[in-house]
Scaffold this active site. Sequence first.
Site, PDB file in Angstrom:
ATOM      1  N   LYS A  47      -5.900   2.729   2.372  1.00 13.18           N
ATOM      2  CA  LYS A  47      -6.935   2.063   1.565  1.00 13.18           C
ATOM      3  C   LYS A  47      -7.953   3.079   1.047  1.00 13.18           C
ATOM      4  O   LYS A  47      -8.461   2.946  -0.066  1.00 13.18           O
ATOM      5  CB  LYS A  47      -7.595   0.958   2.393  1.00 13.18           C
ATOM      6  N   ASP A  90      -3.249   2.606   8.171  1.00 17.93           N
ATOM      7  CA  ASP A  90      -3.532   1.531   7.215  1.00 17.93           C
ATOM      8  C   ASP A  90      -4.889   1.774   6.531  1.00 17.93           C
ATOM      9  O   ASP A  90      -5.018   1.664   5.309  1.00 17.93           O
ATOM     10  CB  ASP A  90      -3.529   0.193   7.968  1.00 17.93           C
ATOM     11  N   LYS A 149       0.815  -1.236   0.000  1.00 20.55           N
ATOM     12  CA  LYS A 149       0.000   0.000   0.000  1.00 20.55           C
ATOM     13  C   LYS A 149       0.838   1.270   0.000  1.00 20.55           C
ATOM     14  O   LYS A 149       0.389   2.312  -0.464  1.00 20.55           O
ATOM     15  CB  LYS A 149      -0.876   0.046   1.271  1.00 20.55           C
ATOM     16  N   VAL A 181      -6.476  -3.668  -0.892  1.00 16.43           N
ATOM     17  CA  VAL A 181      -7.724  -3.328  -0.175  1.00 16.43           C
ATOM     18  C   VAL A 181      -8.555  -4.597  -0.039  1.00 16.43           C
ATOM     19  O   VAL A 181      -8.938  -5.190  -1.041  1.00 16.43           O
ATOM     20  CB  VAL A 181      -8.555  -2.269  -0.938  1.00 16.43           C
ATOM     21  N   GLU A 222       0.672  -6.013  15.215  1.00 17.64           N
ATOM     22  CA  GLU A 222       2.136  -5.992  15.240  1.00 17.64           C
ATOM     23  C   GLU A 222       2.608  -5.517  16.618  1.00 17.64           C
ATOM     24  O   GLU A 222       1.846  -4.924  17.376  1.00 17.64           O
ATOM     25  CB  GLU A 222       2.648  -4.972  14.215  1.00 17.64           C
ATOM     26  N   GLY A 263      -1.682 -12.592  17.270  1.00 18.54           N
ATOM     27  CA  GLY A 263      -0.977 -12.315  16.014  1.00 18.54           C
ATOM     28  C   GLY A 263      -1.751 -11.413  15.065  1.00 18.54           C
ATOM     29  O   GLY A 263      -1.367 -11.238  13.914  1.00 18.54           O
ATOM     30  N   GLY A 267      -7.618  -7.584   1.057  1.00 13.34           N
ATOM     31  CA  GLY A 267      -6.923  -8.873   0.892  1.00 13.34           C
ATOM     32  C   GLY A 267      -7.494  -9.632  -0.283  1.00 13.34           C
ATOM     33  O   GLY A 267      -7.450  -9.169  -1.418  1.00 13.34           O
TER      34      GLY A 267
HETATM   35  N1  LIG Z   1       0.107 -10.340   5.115  1.00 12.40           N
HETATM   36  C1  LIG Z   1      -1.069  -9.892   4.691  1.00 12.40           C
HETATM   37  O1  LIG Z   1      -2.120 -10.403   5.056  1.00 12.40           O
HETATM   38  C2  LIG Z   1      -1.130  -8.749   3.707  1.00 12.40           C
HETATM   39  C3  LIG Z   1      -2.372  -8.412   3.140  1.00 12.40           C
HETATM   40  C4  LIG Z   1      -2.439  -7.372   2.200  1.00 12.40           C
HETATM   41  C5  LIG Z   1      -1.287  -6.680   1.878  1.00 12.40           C
HETATM   42  N2  LIG Z   1      -0.089  -7.018   2.465  1.00 12.40           N
HETATM   43  C6  LIG Z   1       1.099  -6.260   2.062  1.00 12.40           C
HETATM   44  O2  LIG Z   1       1.914  -7.115   1.248  1.00 12.40           O
HETATM   45  C7  LIG Z   1       3.300  -6.837   1.483  1.00 12.40           C
HETATM   46  C8  LIG Z   1       3.990  -8.119   1.971  1.00 12.40           C
HETATM   47  O3  LIG Z   1       3.361  -8.517   3.177  1.00 12.40           O
HETATM   48  P1  LIG Z   1       3.910  -9.759   4.004  1.00 12.40           P
HETATM   49  O4  LIG Z   1       2.891 -10.048   5.026  1.00 12.40           O
HETATM   50  O5  LIG Z   1       4.357 -10.820   3.074  1.00 12.40           O
HETATM   51  O6  LIG Z   1       5.193  -9.103   4.716  1.00 12.40           O
HETATM   52  P2  LIG Z   1       6.461  -9.877   5.278  1.00 12.40           P
HETATM   53  O7  LIG Z   1       6.110 -11.260   5.654  1.00 12.40           O
HETATM   54  O8  LIG Z   1       7.067  -8.969   6.290  1.00 12.40           O
HETATM   55  O9  LIG Z   1       7.432  -9.956   4.004  1.00 12.40           O
HETATM   56  C9  LIG Z   1       8.033  -8.838   3.465  1.00 12.40           C
HETATM   57  C10 LIG Z   1       9.039  -9.291   2.436  1.00 12.40           C
HETATM   58  O10 LIG Z   1       9.650  -8.125   1.881  1.00 12.40           O
HETATM   59  C11 LIG Z   1      11.057  -8.305   1.891  1.00 12.40           C
HETATM   60  N3  LIG Z   1      11.731  -7.014   2.011  1.00 12.40           N
HETATM   61  C12 LIG Z   1      11.652  -6.109   3.008  1.00 12.40           C
HETATM   62  N4  LIG Z   1      12.448  -5.063   2.731  1.00 12.40           N
HETATM   63  C13 LIG Z   1      13.028  -5.333   1.551  1.00 12.40           C
HETATM   64  C14 LIG Z   1      13.989  -4.661   0.742  1.00 12.40           C
HETATM   65  N5  LIG Z   1      14.508  -3.490   1.122  1.00 12.40           N
HETATM   66  N6  LIG Z   1      14.352  -5.240  -0.424  1.00 12.40           N
HETATM   67  C15 LIG Z   1      13.847  -6.435  -0.792  1.00 12.40           C
HETATM   68  N7  LIG Z   1      12.939  -7.134  -0.092  1.00 12.40           N
HETATM   69  C16 LIG Z   1      12.560  -6.573   1.066  1.00 12.40           C
HETATM   70  C17 LIG Z   1      11.336  -9.174   3.098  1.00 12.40           C
HETATM   71  O11 LIG Z   1      12.613  -9.786   2.939  1.00 12.40           O
HETATM   72  P3  LIG Z   1      13.183 -10.867   3.991  1.00 12.40           P
HETATM   73  O12 LIG Z   1      12.344 -12.111   3.757  1.00 12.40           O
HETATM   74  O13 LIG Z   1      14.597 -11.065   3.581  1.00 12.40           O
HETATM   75  O14 LIG Z   1      12.988 -10.272   5.336  1.00 12.40           O
HETATM   76  C18 LIG Z   1      10.171 -10.153   3.018  1.00 12.40           C
HETATM   77  O15 LIG Z   1      10.482 -11.193   2.130  1.00 12.40           O
HETATM   78  C19 LIG Z   1       3.348  -5.712   2.522  1.00 12.40           C
HETATM   79  O16 LIG Z   1       3.498  -4.494   1.854  1.00 12.40           O
HETATM   80  C20 LIG Z   1       1.992  -5.808   3.206  1.00 12.40           C
HETATM   81  O17 LIG Z   1       1.544  -4.581   3.735  1.00 12.40           O
HETATM   82  C21 LIG Z   1       0.005  -8.033   3.356  1.00 12.40           C
END
Ligand SMILES: NC(=O)c1ccc[n+]([C@@H]2O[C@H](COP(=O)([O-])OP(=O)(O)OC[C@H]3O[C@@H](n4cnc5c(N)ncnc54)[C@H](OP(=O)(O)O)[C@@H]3O)[C@@H](O)[C@H]2O)c1
Length: 341
Positions: free
Chosen positions: A225, A221, A125, A152, A210, A207, A154
């Site tokens: 959206k 957040d 986002k 927005v 955060e 969980g 999920g």
């Molecule tokens: N989880 C959800 O339910 C959800 C839903 C909707 C949207 N999102 C969005 O989707 C995105 C990913 O979410 P997530 O839950 O998968 O987060 P996450 O588990 O924290 O994963 C983030 C990933 O980004 C990588 N990363 C962070 N900084 C980086 C950089 N400078 N260069 C390259 N890679 C980098 C991390 O690398 P490492 O593995 O090496 O740490 C990790 O692989 C976020 O923007 C989040 O807001 C998440």
Amino acid sequence: MRIILIGYGVVGQSFTNMLLRRRHETVKDYGLNPKIVAIADRGGSAVNPKGLDLERMLALKKQKGTVAADREFGRADLSPLEAITSVEAEVVVEASSTNVKNGEPGLSHIKTAFKTGKHVVTTNKGPLALAFPALTELADYNKVYLRFSGTVGGGTPVLELAKKCLAGDKILAIRGILNGTTNYILTEMAEKHVTFQQALDSAQKLGYAETDPSMDVDGIDTACKVVIMGNWIMNKKLTLKDVDIEGIRGVTLEALEKAAKRGNTIKLLGSIDGKARVAPTEVSRHDPLCVSGVLNAVTFVSEFAGEETIIGRGAGGPETASAILRDLLDIRHNLADKMLT
Ligand SMILES: NC(=O)c1ccc[n+]([C@@H]2O[C@H](COP(=O)([O-])OP(=O)(O)OC[C@H]3O[C@@H](n4cnc5c(N)ncnc54)[C@H](OP(=O)(O)O)[C@@H]3O)[C@@H](O)[C@H]2O)c1
């Protein structure tokens, strides 16, 4: 369709898991054959122009923490930006961490993808909240697509309901519960009569929140959206600074009890009518928006169809992965249409 996947956390891994489970159907039912040619995380990249072995990537990430540790295809020296520039692909899937201060690193990933002629599907986002109008202009200029359903709701097709199912009508206003964490906290406070802090502790234990909960509880957040929906659905040129934001730290048990006496409760609503705003708001318990726990709900008010409400789980790895696949199919569909004209 060759894909570079940037970010291999919850969402990135769920996406590759989904491809492993759904590949046969995506080819058979939709004619889409996605091939992940590169994955990048903070440790570097793994690159195979013939397509990476996704089971191996998932196992490697779990065991070694980075895909760059792969003996054959790992490239610890190749940053995500270099992977986007140097690897041949049609689409970049951007799923790195959200940053609402300057949008990085996602913003540079997206801009670089556009400049090298690649379409982008993002779940991040941050870049959209800070630079939506500029990013859509840059995508148009480079004749590529930018898709972001997972940002927005999920996996819940909130953006698609408004943009596609209500096409032709005029959306006059949007209001929604767009953040599961705050909805869980407010539901706990209203139903179990616990304080904000007790409900937050419980959300963290489960969980849902955060360690630093400010993105959620301070309404940021939700505001991101609101910006995305305002731009995409209502053609407003908004960024995060245009949204009035109030979070839920000030919501008291007394206020919830008073609202309950009126047959209402308090929800954190993101809304756009004349103004874009996020604020704790009294909502009737009979309003379809009034969902409990971590659910999300959005009501679209349109000129002819009236009010439509969509309800869903809002976030989660598998849910968001399903939005990514939906976006890839949309891009494929648009490209196929273009070839016919
Ligand atoms: N989880 C959800 O339910 C959800 C839903 C909707 C949207 N999102 C969005 O989707 C995105 C990913 O979410 P997530 O839950 O998968 O987060 P996450 O588990 O924290 O994963 C983030 C990933 O980004 C990588 N990363 C962070 N900084 C980086 C950089 N400078 N260069 C390259 N890679 C980098 C991390 O690398 P490492 O593995 O090496 O740490 C990790 O692989 C976020 O923007 C989040 O807001 C998440």
